[in-house]
Design a protein around this motif. Structure first.
Motif, short mmCIF file in Angstrom:
data_model
loop_
_atom_site.label_atom_id
_atom_site.label_comp_id
_atom_site.label_asym_id
_atom_site.label_seq_id
_atom_site.Cartn_x
_atom_site.Cartn_y
_atom_site.Cartn_z
N THR A 278 0.82 -1.21 0.00
CA THR A 278 0.00 0.00 0.00
C THR A 278 0.85 1.26 0.00
OG1 THR A 278 -0.11 0.14 2.42
CG2 THR A 278 -1.76 -1.24 1.31
N GLY A 279 2.14 1.12 0.29
CA GLY A 279 3.01 2.28 0.33
C GLY A 279 2.92 3.07 1.61
N SER A 280 2.20 2.56 2.59
CA SER A 280 2.04 3.28 3.86
C SER A 280 3.23 3.09 4.79
CB SER A 280 0.76 2.82 4.56
OG SER A 280 0.80 1.43 4.84
N ASP A 281 4.12 2.18 4.45
CA ASP A 281 5.30 1.91 5.27
C ASP A 281 6.50 1.79 4.33
OD1 ASP A 281 7.20 1.14 7.08
OD2 ASP A 281 6.34 -0.82 7.52
N PRO A 282 7.08 2.92 3.92
CA PRO A 282 8.12 2.89 2.88
C PRO A 282 9.49 2.45 3.41
CG PRO A 282 7.73 5.14 3.57
CD PRO A 282 6.74 4.28 4.32
N ARG A 283 9.56 1.18 3.77
CA ARG A 283 10.84 0.56 4.17
C ARG A 283 10.97 -0.77 3.43
NH1 ARG A 283 10.36 -0.62 10.18
NH2 ARG A 283 8.24 -1.17 9.53
N HIS A 284 11.88 -1.61 3.87
CA HIS A 284 12.04 -2.99 3.38
C HIS A 284 12.53 -3.00 1.93
CE1 HIS A 284 10.08 -4.22 7.07
NE2 HIS A 284 9.09 -3.40 6.80
N GLN A 285 13.82 -2.95 1.77
CA GLN A 285 14.44 -2.81 0.47
C GLN A 285 15.03 -4.13 -0.02
OE1 GLN A 285 17.14 0.49 0.58
NE2 GLN A 285 15.77 1.76 1.79
N SER A 286 15.06 -4.31 -1.33
CA SER A 286 15.67 -5.50 -1.90
C SER A 286 17.17 -5.30 -2.06
CB SER A 286 15.04 -5.80 -3.27
OG SER A 286 15.62 -4.97 -4.27
N GLU A 287 17.85 -6.34 -2.56
CA GLU A 287 19.30 -6.25 -2.75
C GLU A 287 19.70 -5.63 -4.07
OE1 GLU A 287 18.28 -10.61 -3.86
OE2 GLU A 287 17.40 -8.91 -2.76
N TRP A 288 18.71 -5.27 -4.92
CA TRP A 288 19.05 -4.84 -6.27
C TRP A 288 19.31 -3.34 -6.33
CZ3 TRP A 288 20.16 -9.27 -7.96
CH2 TRP A 288 19.37 -10.38 -7.70
N THR A 289 20.46 -2.93 -5.80
CA THR A 289 20.82 -1.51 -5.80
C THR A 289 22.33 -1.35 -5.89
OG1 THR A 289 18.97 -1.07 -4.28
CG2 THR A 289 20.55 0.70 -4.61
N ALA A 290 22.77 -0.42 -6.73
CA ALA A 290 24.17 0.01 -6.74
C ALA A 290 24.18 1.51 -6.43
CB ALA A 290 24.82 -0.25 -8.09
N ILE B 32 3.28 10.11 -8.88
CA ILE B 32 3.52 10.63 -7.54
C ILE B 32 2.18 10.76 -6.80
CG2 ILE B 32 3.44 13.05 -8.30
CD1 ILE B 32 5.69 13.60 -6.23
N ARG B 33 2.20 10.35 -5.53
CA ARG B 33 1.00 10.39 -4.70
C ARG B 33 1.33 11.04 -3.36
NH1 ARG B 33 1.33 5.33 -6.97
NH2 ARG B 33 -0.36 4.75 -8.41
N GLN B 34 0.37 11.76 -2.82
CA GLN B 34 0.58 12.41 -1.53
C GLN B 34 0.22 11.47 -0.40
OE1 GLN B 34 -1.11 16.29 -1.15
NE2 GLN B 34 -0.02 16.72 0.75
N ARG B 35 1.09 11.45 0.61
CA ARG B 35 0.85 10.71 1.84
C ARG B 35 0.93 11.70 3.00
NH1 ARG B 35 -0.76 7.50 -1.31
NH2 ARG B 35 -0.09 5.33 -1.61
N SER B 36 0.78 11.22 4.19
CA SER B 36 0.81 12.09 5.36
C SER B 36 2.24 12.55 5.65
CB SER B 36 0.25 11.35 6.59
OG SER B 36 0.32 12.15 7.74
N GLY B 37 2.55 13.78 5.30
CA GLY B 37 3.87 14.35 5.57
C GLY B 37 4.91 14.11 4.50
N TYR B 38 4.56 13.36 3.44
CA TYR B 38 5.55 13.09 2.38
C TYR B 38 4.82 12.73 1.09
CZ TYR B 38 4.74 8.06 3.20
OH TYR B 38 4.18 6.81 3.34
N TYR B 39 5.60 12.61 0.00
CA TYR B 39 5.08 12.17 -1.28
C TYR B 39 5.71 10.83 -1.63
CZ TYR B 39 3.49 16.98 -1.81
OH TYR B 39 2.87 18.19 -1.61
N LEU B 40 4.91 9.95 -2.19
CA LEU B 40 5.38 8.64 -2.62
C LEU B 40 5.52 8.65 -4.14
CD1 LEU B 40 5.89 5.83 -1.17
CD2 LEU B 40 3.73 5.13 -2.22
#
Length: 547
Positions: free
Chosen positions: A382-394, A451-459
């Motif tokens: 739902t995007g309400s908890d923007p954590r938990h990242q995968s390993e696919w990043t450089a 882009i979507r607005q959330r409480s205090g930030y944009y997703l």
């Protein structure tokens, strides 16, 4: 600026009022989700009710009576069966009437109960004082702290503090000596190998609370001196990654109130007091009761970012049974900070933030972090908890610029999620420009986005198996010196700095930074590769920095 004592009293008053206004449930408690919250809130209500220096907005006698009722209920939920493997423990969650004793509540709460009893026993009813005394006897005899040192993390830090506290209280010289030995070993370990719990919230504060509690209670000067060494070291660590309440740099763990805003700020508020106290207090614990003044050098480092600084540190962490050397990087000035961890490692519960830009803590529930990530295990769709990242990043970290590539395998979901703090933002096809407080941001994206607005930030949601992100942050003073006094000026100049993205044998991106005029290149040959980062043709990565 108020003194730390004034700030502690402020927290006590606010939490006591919240406790007084909290409806009591049918169980006789305020909270069922975590038994510890009942103890913490009752402690504040009791303290405000009996302290003549306080001016509570409720009747003192009624406040004390309510606090004692809650404390009675908490204490009576302890497992008092001597033959039980959980003897001396409390349940954690009380959502069901058959809630079983759990190993966690006593770890910190047990030591804090010693402090509370010794501080407020004279104000307690005889029955409550006796119940506390018996509960602490059960904790001591139950011996939850009888654990060897292995990981040198927050659990063992609390065990060590408990050994000292209960060793002194029950005149157990052997336990006290063991606690002192563990204290020395732990300090030696984290001095030598760094803290594997890098940016770990709220667990770092459990280190602070446990050892501050021990320092407050311990009477032997030599032990107290060694506890001061530990606390000095911990506050020096905190000072490195501090910006007006924000925890800058990579986060190995954090709860939802730690992203996309720094919410666990009470100990920082008491120690430094250089930001406003947010109305929301998700982790009150004992910030209003326990205090150890950080060394002057640490306070100066934390609060005076007159000159921009780069902070590079290495530390050892056990990953899948193997010790690995990890490298962290942070660039910080008096407006913002940027950085993270060069390597990606598996973390418990996958609650990490690999990289981020941080602003000072903001009031009104507004976010103060900017970051992008590919969702991994534990992500809430739902995007309400923007954590938990995968390993696919450089990643590439270069002062006020962060570049990140997300070379996703074919079987991975193709979205990359971004978080922008609430502010003034302008959108274009492949870029987002904004101003938040005293910092401008230019965000360049290689993929289409929504882009979507959330409480205090944009997703922000980007789509594509070859997504890249470049973010350059510029403080308002630097921007003004370069002819950018408004967001419109900033958009006009930064629109010419778009990144270049190549899809060939390498997944590659180039960007010439606006402030430093450096050609930055990040490339990944295949998914899972850590990537190659260059500045003006020279490989940088972590080998470029001194650790």
């Amino acid at each position: 600026m108020s003194t730390y004592r004034n700030r502690m009293h402020e927290i006590v008053r606010i939490v006591a009022r919240k406790a007084w206004e909290q409806p009591v449930l049918s169980s006789g408690l305020w909270f069922h989700g975590d038994i510890r919250d009942n103890f913490y809130y009752a402690s504040y209500l009791f303290a405000a009710s009996v302290d003549p220096a306080e001016d509570p907005t409720f009747d003192r006698q009624e406040g004390k009576k309510l606090a004692e009722q809650i404390l009675f209920r908490v204490l009576r939920l302890q497992d008092t069966r001597i033959d039980s493997i959980t003897y001396g423990h409390w349940p954690l969650s009380l959502e069901t009437e058959s809630a079983q004793p759990h190993v966690l509540p006593v770890e910190l709460m047990g030591s804090l109960m010693v402090f509370f009893l010794q501080t407020y026993e004279q104000h307690m009813s005889k029955e409550l004082a006796e119940l506390f005394d018996g509960a602490l006897e059960n904790v001591y005899q139950g011996g939850f702290y009888k654990q060897p040192l292995r990981h040198y993390g927050h659990h063992e830090a609390k065990f060590t503090a408990a050994k000292l506290i209960f060793g002194q209280r029950f005149r157990d010289d052997e336990l006290l000596a063991e606690g002192r030995s563990c204290l020395r070993q732990t300090l030696e370990h984290i001095r030598r190998e760094g803290m594997a719990e890098y940016g770990s919230l709220p667990w770092f504060w459990h280190w602070i609370q446990a050892f501050t509690c021990a320092w407050t209670l311990l009477e032997e000067p030599a032990v107290k001196s060694e506890l001061s060494e530990m606390l000095d070291h911990l506050w020096n660590v905190r000072a490195l990654y501090y910006l007006k309440g924000a925890w800058i740099g990579a986060h190995s763990r954090g709860w939802s109130h730690d992203a996309p805003k720094d919410g666990n700020v009470l100990h920082d508020y008491v120690q430094f007091g250089d930001f406003g106290l947010p109305e929301d207090m998700p982790r009150i614990e004992y910030a209003g009761f326990l205090f150890y003044e950080a060394p002057k050098s640490a306070r100066r480092l934390a609060m005076e970012h007159v000159h921009p600084a780069e902070i590079s540190r290495a530390f050892m962490k056990e990953v899948d049974g193997v010790n690995r050397k990890l490298h962290s990087y942070v660039y910080v000035n008096n407006r913002f900070a940027a950085g993270g961890l060069w390597e990606r490692v598996k973390e418990f519960d996958n609650e990490q933030l690999r990289w981020l830009f941080s602003l000072p803590v903001r009031l009104g529930g507004k976010g103060n972090q900017l970051y992008f990530f590919h969702p991994g295990e534990g992500y809430n769709a739902t995007g309400s908890d923007p954590r938990h990242q995968s390993e696919w990043t450089a990643v590439l970290y270069r002062k006020n610029v962060i570049m990140a590539l997300y070379p996703l395998p074919d079987d991975a979901s193709d979205e990359v999620i971004g978080v922008l703090p609430e502010g003034e933002w302008t959108l274009s096809d492949h870029a987002i420009f904004g101003r938040v407080e005293e910092t401008y941001f230019a965000v360049y994206l290689t993929s289409p986005y929504e882009i979507r607005q959330r409480s205090g930030y944009y997703l922000v949601e980007c789509k594509g198996h070859r997504t890249g992100v470049v973010v350059e942050a510029i403080g308002s003073l630097d921007a003004k010196q370069r002819g950018m006094s408004t967001l419109e000026d900033f958009v006009h100049k930064m629109s010419a700095c778009k990144s270049r993205f190549f899809v060939d044998d390498d997944h590659r991106m180039e960007y010439t930074s606006f402030l430093e005029k450096e050609l930055l290149t990040l490339s990944v040959k295949k998914p899972g590769n850590p990537g190659e980062a260059r500045a003006n043709g020279d490989i940088i990565a972590f080998d470029h920095y001194v650790f």
